[in-house]
Design a protein around this motif. Structure first.
Motif, PDB file in Angstrom:
ATOM      1  N   UNK A  11       0.895  -1.272  -0.026  1.00  0.00           N
ATOM      2  CA  UNK A  11      -0.129   0.172  -0.059  1.00  0.00           C
ATOM      3  C   UNK A  11       0.934   1.272   0.071  1.00  0.00           C
ATOM      4  N   UNK A  12       0.299   2.269  -0.630  1.00  0.00           N
ATOM      5  CA  UNK A  12       1.048   3.634  -0.714  1.00  0.00           C
ATOM      6  C   UNK A  12       0.567   4.375   0.613  1.00  0.00           C
ATOM      7  N   UNK A  13       1.470   4.626   1.631  1.00  0.00           N
ATOM      8  CA  UNK A  13       1.151   5.166   2.768  1.00  0.00           C
ATOM      9  C   UNK A  13       0.870   6.396   2.625  1.00  0.00           C
ATOM     10  N   UNK A  14       1.839   7.184   1.464  1.00  0.00           N
ATOM     11  CA  UNK A  14       1.262   8.696   1.524  1.00  0.00           C
ATOM     12  C   UNK A  14       0.021   8.831   1.115  1.00  0.00           C
ATOM     13  N   UNK A  15      -0.583   8.243  -0.021  1.00  0.00           N
ATOM     14  CA  UNK A  15      -2.001   8.100  -0.562  1.00  0.00           C
ATOM     15  C   UNK A  15      -3.029   7.857   0.611  1.00  0.00           C
ATOM     16  N   UNK A  16      -2.538   6.832   1.589  1.00  0.00           N
ATOM     17  CA  UNK A  16      -3.433   6.541   2.450  1.00  0.00           C
ATOM     18  C   UNK A  16      -3.397   7.522   3.857  1.00  0.00           C
ATOM     19  N   UNK A  17      -2.324   8.188   3.891  1.00  0.00           N
ATOM     20  CA  UNK A  17      -2.438   9.230   4.706  1.00  0.00           C
ATOM     21  C   UNK A  17      -3.249  10.612   4.308  1.00  0.00           C
ATOM     22  N   UNK A  18      -2.993  10.882   2.961  1.00  0.00           N
ATOM     23  CA  UNK A  18      -3.855  11.905   2.218  1.00  0.00           C
ATOM     24  C   UNK A  18      -5.426  11.374   2.424  1.00  0.00           C
ATOM     25  N   UNK A  19      -5.915  10.262   2.209  1.00  0.00           N
ATOM     26  CA  UNK A  19      -7.332   9.882   2.390  1.00  0.00           C
ATOM     27  C   UNK A  19      -7.642   9.913   3.763  1.00  0.00           C
ATOM     28  N   UNK A  20      -6.942   9.873   4.602  1.00  0.00           N
ATOM     29  CA  UNK A  20      -7.478  10.005   6.093  1.00  0.00           C
ATOM     30  C   UNK A  20      -7.493  11.407   6.418  1.00  0.00           C
ATOM     31  N   UNK A 131     -12.208   8.856  -0.612  1.00  0.00           N
ATOM     32  CA  UNK A 131     -12.504   7.495  -1.119  1.00  0.00           C
ATOM     33  C   UNK A 131     -11.448   7.079  -2.285  1.00  0.00           C
ATOM     34  N   UNK A 132     -11.190   8.026  -2.997  1.00  0.00           N
ATOM     35  CA  UNK A 132     -10.480   7.871  -4.360  1.00  0.00           C
ATOM     36  C   UNK A 132      -8.977   7.777  -4.056  1.00  0.00           C
ATOM     37  N   UNK A 133      -8.322   8.249  -3.111  1.00  0.00           N
ATOM     38  CA  UNK A 133      -7.064   8.191  -2.765  1.00  0.00           C
ATOM     39  C   UNK A 133      -7.020   7.070  -2.072  1.00  0.00           C
ATOM     40  N   UNK A 134      -7.811   6.359  -1.039  1.00  0.00           N
ATOM     41  CA  UNK A 134      -8.005   5.408  -0.444  1.00  0.00           C
ATOM     42  C   UNK A 134      -7.787   4.117  -1.687  1.00  0.00           C
ATOM     43  N   UNK A 135      -8.605   4.106  -2.598  1.00  0.00           N
ATOM     44  CA  UNK A 135      -8.555   3.186  -3.561  1.00  0.00           C
ATOM     45  C   UNK A 135      -7.276   3.142  -4.528  1.00  0.00           C
ATOM     46  N   UNK A 136      -6.573   4.308  -4.745  1.00  0.00           N
ATOM     47  CA  UNK A 136      -5.557   4.605  -5.348  1.00  0.00           C
ATOM     48  C   UNK A 136      -4.355   3.959  -4.405  1.00  0.00           C
ATOM     49  N   UNK A 137      -4.415   4.042  -3.144  1.00  0.00           N
ATOM     50  CA  UNK A 137      -3.220   3.739  -2.156  1.00  0.00           C
ATOM     51  C   UNK A 137      -2.883   2.165  -2.424  1.00  0.00           C
ATOM     52  N   UNK A 138      -3.970   1.313  -2.696  1.00  0.00           N
ATOM     53  CA  UNK A 138      -3.978  -0.308  -2.793  1.00  0.00           C
ATOM     54  C   UNK A 138      -4.233  -0.409  -4.297  1.00  0.00           C
ATOM     55  N   UNK A 139      -4.545   0.613  -4.942  1.00  0.00           N
ATOM     56  CA  UNK A 139      -4.754  -0.120  -6.505  1.00  0.00           C
ATOM     57  C   UNK A 139      -5.992  -1.092  -6.706  1.00  0.00           C
TER      58      UNK A 139
END
Length: 364
Positions: A11-20, A131-139
């Protein structure tokens, strides 16, 4: 598995953090929208003159659209007759006009109402970004656990509301209960249901995840809109019945109920949205069965999620059938609609959290 596949699975932690961050930002804006909606209702409660004037206005625009006169020949003499205007087409319904809305004609109330809608749009965009960045964080599709399902569900529910508003539907009454529910949903998601961004369990690796779960989320969002309309219908119907009996409702009940659509309008709206989405819920169950056949080698295995999905289908089918049966229209059918949505809620929360089965992907 080669190195590229391994890196893609991380998982992309940066995108996951942005999602949060986006989800928390959306919650803050939803809170502002909640206060704006409250201000709209509070200022509207002071506009007694506007509500009284609206109550004297016919419930439909049929009077304005109908021709003023018609000509009828009688023995060579033209007789002018004024046409009869029917304000309600539902048999047995009261001839009661819709309320003027939360602002009730008050300028400040109307201003806060427009601010509330604007804030809701902004919060929706932030939540959609989360929601979108959460999806992108794990493709992958962003609904692999209950946290992701919850944030996606509330996003879709708000989208349904905004689309109906854009279509000029009389749906403004949904704003306050919707924003309140979204805040509760997101609060539960980020505290109790939160799950770190990660890859799916093997059984969920299928294109059916996009089809089956996305339709389930959309159906739930529309069922929720119908649920709120049904609940308000019961309150408004009790209010109208009390007035017909000569009763005197309290000031608070009067202030709120007079600004809502009539019971007939709320009843018709809830029936239409539930009837419209019911075929899609049927497809959701069928798609789930096909996915189960691919993943587990059987289409039906009496798994708790499968059973409660079918129970929910039966409950909504009973409601729709009741609406077509003369003796079960009105409040009796509305109670069935509430029971049906309760089944959907239990299927989502209760089965995922408290019952163990093949669909136990809650992540909590």
């Amino acid at each position: 598995m080669n190195l590229a596949t391994t890196l893609a699975a991380e998982p992309n932690e940066n995108l996951a953090h942005i999602s949060n961050v986006l989800i928390y930002s959306a919650m803050a804006v939803y809170l502002l929208a909640f206060f704006a909606h409250m201000a709209e209702w509070l200022f509207g409660s002071r506009s007694k003159v506007a509500r009284t004037a609206a109550a004297l206005t016919p419930g439909t625009t049929a009077a304005a659209e109908a021709p003023a006169v018609t000509a009828k020949a009688k023995g060579g003499t033209a007789t002018l007759e004024r046409p009869q205007v029917v304000t309600r087409s539902v048999a047995g319904s009261r001839d009661v006009p819709d309320g003027p809305g939360a602002a009730a004609g008050d300028e400040k109330g109307d201003l806060y109402g427009r601010i509330a809608v604007s804030l809701t749009v902004l919060a929706f965009l932030l939540e959609f970004g989360g929601v979108l960045t959460r999806a992108l964080s794990v493709q992958r599709a962003p609904w692999g656990n209950m946290y992701e399902f919850s944030i996606t569900f509330s996003t879709v529910a708000v989208a349904v509301y905004l689309v109906l508003m854009a279509l000029k539907k009389n749906i403004a009454w949904l704003g306050l209960p919707l924003v309140t529910t979204v805040l509760l949903d997101l609060g539960l998601a980020v505290t109790v249901l939160y799950t770190a961004s990660d890859q799916l369990v093997p059984a969920l690796h299928s294109y059916w995840l996009w089809i089956h779960v996305s339709t389930a989320i959309f159906c739930g969002a529309v069922f929720y809109v119908g649920f709120v309309a049904t609940l308000l219908y019961l309150f408004r119907d009790s209010y109208e019945s009390k007035l017909l009996r000569g009763g005197q409702p309290g000031k608070f009940a009067t202030s709120v109920m007079e600004r809502l659509p009539s019971a007939a309008s709320l009843d018709k709206f809830s029936y239409r949205v539930n009837a419209a989405v019911f075929p899609l819920w049927t497809f959701t169950i069928i798609a789930g069965a096909i996915w189960a056949g691919d993943a587990w080698g059987r289409y039906w295995g009496w798994d708790p999620k499968e059973v409660w999905s079918f129970i929910t289908w039966v409950a909504f089918a009973c409601y729709l059938h009741a609406r077509a049966t003369a003796g079960w229209k009105g409040r009796k059918a509305a109670y069935l609609a509430l029971i049906a949505f309760g089944c959907w809620l239990f299927n989502y929360y209760g089965v995922n959290i408290f019952v163990t089965g093949k669909h136990s992907y809650a992540g909590v």
